[in-house]
Design a protein around this motif. Structure first.
Motif, short mmCIF file in Angstrom:
data_model
loop_
_atom_site.label_atom_id
_atom_site.label_comp_id
_atom_site.label_asym_id
_atom_site.label_seq_id
_atom_site.Cartn_x
_atom_site.Cartn_y
_atom_site.Cartn_z
N GLU A 48 57.18 40.10 -72.35
CA GLU A 48 55.74 39.90 -72.41
C GLU A 48 55.22 39.51 -71.03
OE1 GLU A 48 51.92 39.69 -74.06
OE2 GLU A 48 53.78 40.41 -74.98
N GLY A 49 54.22 40.23 -70.54
CA GLY A 49 53.62 39.91 -69.25
C GLY A 49 54.01 40.90 -68.16
N TYR A 50 54.06 40.41 -66.94
CA TYR A 50 54.20 41.23 -65.75
C TYR A 50 55.66 41.56 -65.47
CZ TYR A 50 53.63 42.44 -60.76
OH TYR A 50 53.63 43.06 -59.52
N ASP A 51 55.99 42.85 -65.47
CA ASP A 51 57.31 43.35 -65.05
C ASP A 51 57.04 44.55 -64.16
OD1 ASP A 51 59.15 41.76 -66.97
OD2 ASP A 51 57.63 42.63 -68.29
N ASN A 52 57.51 44.51 -62.91
CA ASN A 52 57.04 45.51 -61.96
C ASN A 52 57.99 45.66 -60.78
OD1 ASN A 52 55.15 47.29 -60.66
ND2 ASN A 52 53.48 46.18 -61.64
N GLN A 53 57.66 46.61 -59.92
CA GLN A 53 58.32 46.82 -58.63
C GLN A 53 59.84 47.06 -58.75
OE1 GLN A 53 56.93 43.10 -57.15
NE2 GLN A 53 55.06 43.95 -56.30
N PRO A 54 60.25 48.04 -59.56
CA PRO A 54 61.68 48.30 -59.69
C PRO A 54 62.26 48.98 -58.46
CG PRO A 54 60.44 49.97 -60.87
CD PRO A 54 59.43 48.96 -60.38
N SER A 55 63.53 48.72 -58.20
CA SER A 55 64.28 49.43 -57.17
C SER A 55 65.74 49.43 -57.57
CB SER A 55 64.10 48.78 -55.79
OG SER A 55 64.70 47.50 -55.76
N PHE A 56 66.49 50.41 -57.08
CA PHE A 56 67.90 50.52 -57.41
C PHE A 56 68.73 49.80 -56.36
CE2 PHE A 56 66.06 53.95 -59.83
CZ PHE A 56 66.84 54.01 -60.99
N TYR A 57 69.51 48.80 -56.79
CA TYR A 57 70.47 48.17 -55.88
C TYR A 57 71.64 49.11 -55.67
CZ TYR A 57 73.75 44.83 -53.92
OH TYR A 57 74.66 44.19 -53.10
N ASN A 58 72.07 49.74 -56.75
CA ASN A 58 73.09 50.79 -56.71
C ASN A 58 72.89 51.65 -57.96
OD1 ASN A 58 74.32 49.35 -58.83
ND2 ASN A 58 75.67 48.25 -57.42
N ASP A 59 73.87 52.45 -58.30
CA ASP A 59 73.70 53.36 -59.44
C ASP A 59 73.94 52.67 -60.79
OD1 ASP A 59 73.05 55.50 -57.81
OD2 ASP A 59 75.15 56.04 -57.52
#
Length: 393
Positions: A48-59
């Motif tokens: 619930e709420g703000y979840d954002n700005q994903p990036s891959f650390y690895n696969d």
């Protein structure tokens, strides 16, 4: 919902977070001949709420910013185990934009302290120990060219500027004003892409961080802010529930890559892929239907705080077609707080619902103080909140 009387609405103070309610979704990118398809959708934040700005650390690990206990920390999703763990828990501030640092077991993230200080930090991936990377820039967004060269969108002069920083020499050089937040390495090149907002039509441009040379690639999708690159050199750029594609080597204009027809993916903001191009993560506002349903549930429970939280600060309420009844969350809260207290049998049942883009049209059957009535409500959702309601009575 107005439900459906005119009230004497007085001023009250109600503070809410400016961050929208968003979720992070992960897909497999599957090649079928010359066609790429999105498969196996899963909500990896489910929070619930703000979840954002994903990036891959690895696969196997996706990093993203996620809210908990009224602050934003770094979460990491393990793809193999289908599990979310928390990477950070910083009492003095919130972290955003977690990004793998090349050739290091470390990530960088922007930390906004409770004092208002905003700096870019390095975090050891094993123990989470933070170290300030750049002390003299207010960095909003960033991408690594290599382990020593950083390209950033820096907050200055009321906007964002494109700045290249050399961490060895401590030199910072501004290359352009009026830029966007989307920064990416261009696959199989020594270039960075960014969005220029110098002109009325925004442009996707390339930058050589060493020489400073820039070139226009293509105009962006109108008013679209975010993009990413596939390993074959194709740009993906979302707007609303559509992802567009363009390959500078083969295409002359944008075309549609994928249209989401399910109700969960409504307004896509961020988008990213892993390095080998087998997975894609994106961020979407919570669907308009879910927001309107949450509002309905709070209404039937006479939960004033839950009810008001689904509305934007500048909510406008109309009688059809365009008679403005009132404006502002403060007035809405004051009126409904009294209404909820005075209506113990309050209940609304939805007879029919149509979802069209950001609009939800409900045919409602209402009971209040022993009276029964019908009405139609048209809700318009923007940035995860109800921004306009029009009642037909």
């Amino acid at each position: 919902m107005q439900k459906h009387f005119l009230f004497v609405l007085l001023f009250s103070v109600f503070v809410v977070s400016a961050q929208p309610n968003t979720e992070v979704y992960l897909f497999d990118l599957l090649a079928t001949g010359q066609t790429l398809e999105l498969k196996n959708k899963r909500n990896i934040s489910n929070n619930e709420g703000y979840d954002n700005q994903p990036s891959f650390y690895n696969d196997n690990i996706v990093l993203f910013a996620s809210i908990r206990n009224k602050q934003t920390d770094i979460a990491k999703y393990n793809i193999r185990d289908n599990k979310v763990d928390w990477f950070s828990e910083t009492a003095v501030g919130s972290e955003y934009s977690p990004t793998k640092i090349p050739n290091q077991k470390a990530i960088s993230a922007i930390r906004l302290d409770t004092t208002g200080t905003q700096l870019l930090y390095k975090y050891d991936f094993k123990n989470g120990k933070p170290t300030v990377l750049i002390k003299d820039l207010i960095i909003g967004y960033h991408v690594w060219f290599d382990k020593n060269i950083l390209v950033s969108s820096v907050l200055e002069d009321g906007g964002l500027s494109l700045v290249v920083s050399n961490l060895e020499t401590k030199a910072n050089k501004t290359f352009q004003k009026k830029t966007g937040r989307s920064l990416h390495k261009i696959p199989n090149s020594k270039l960075i892409s960014y969005i220029s907002k110098e002109n009325d039509e925004w442009e996707i441009r390339s930058l050589n961080p060493i020489t400073g040379e820039t070139k226009k690639i293509i105009n962006s999708i109108p008013m679209a802010e975010d993009m990413c690159w596939l390993i074959n050199g194709t740009i993906l750029m979302p707007k609303n529930n559509i992802i567009f594609k363009f390959n500078p080597k083969t295409d002359t204009q944008w075309s549609i890559f994928h249209t989401f027809l399910d109700k969960e993916i409504a307004n896509i903001s961020r988008i990213t892929t892993n390095e080998i191009g087998t997975m894609l993560a994106l961020v979407s506002d919570v669907s308009p239907e879910k927001i309107v349903q949450k509002q309905l549930d709070a209404y039937n429970n006479r939960d004033i705080h839950g009810f008001v939280d689904t509305y934007s600060n500048n909510i406008k309420v109309y009688n059809y077609p365009n008679e403005l009844i009132y404006e502002g969350k403060e007035k809405l809260k004051k009126g409904y707080a009294s209404f909820f207290e005075q209506t113990p049998d309050l209940h609304c049942e939805i007879k029919n619902r149509i979802v069209y883009g950001n609009k939800v049209i409900d045919e409602e059957f209402l009971i209040m103080n022993g009276k029964k009535m019908k009405a139609v409500a048209i809700y318009e959702v923007e940035n995860g909140k109800i921004a306009k309601v029009t009642f037909i009575q």
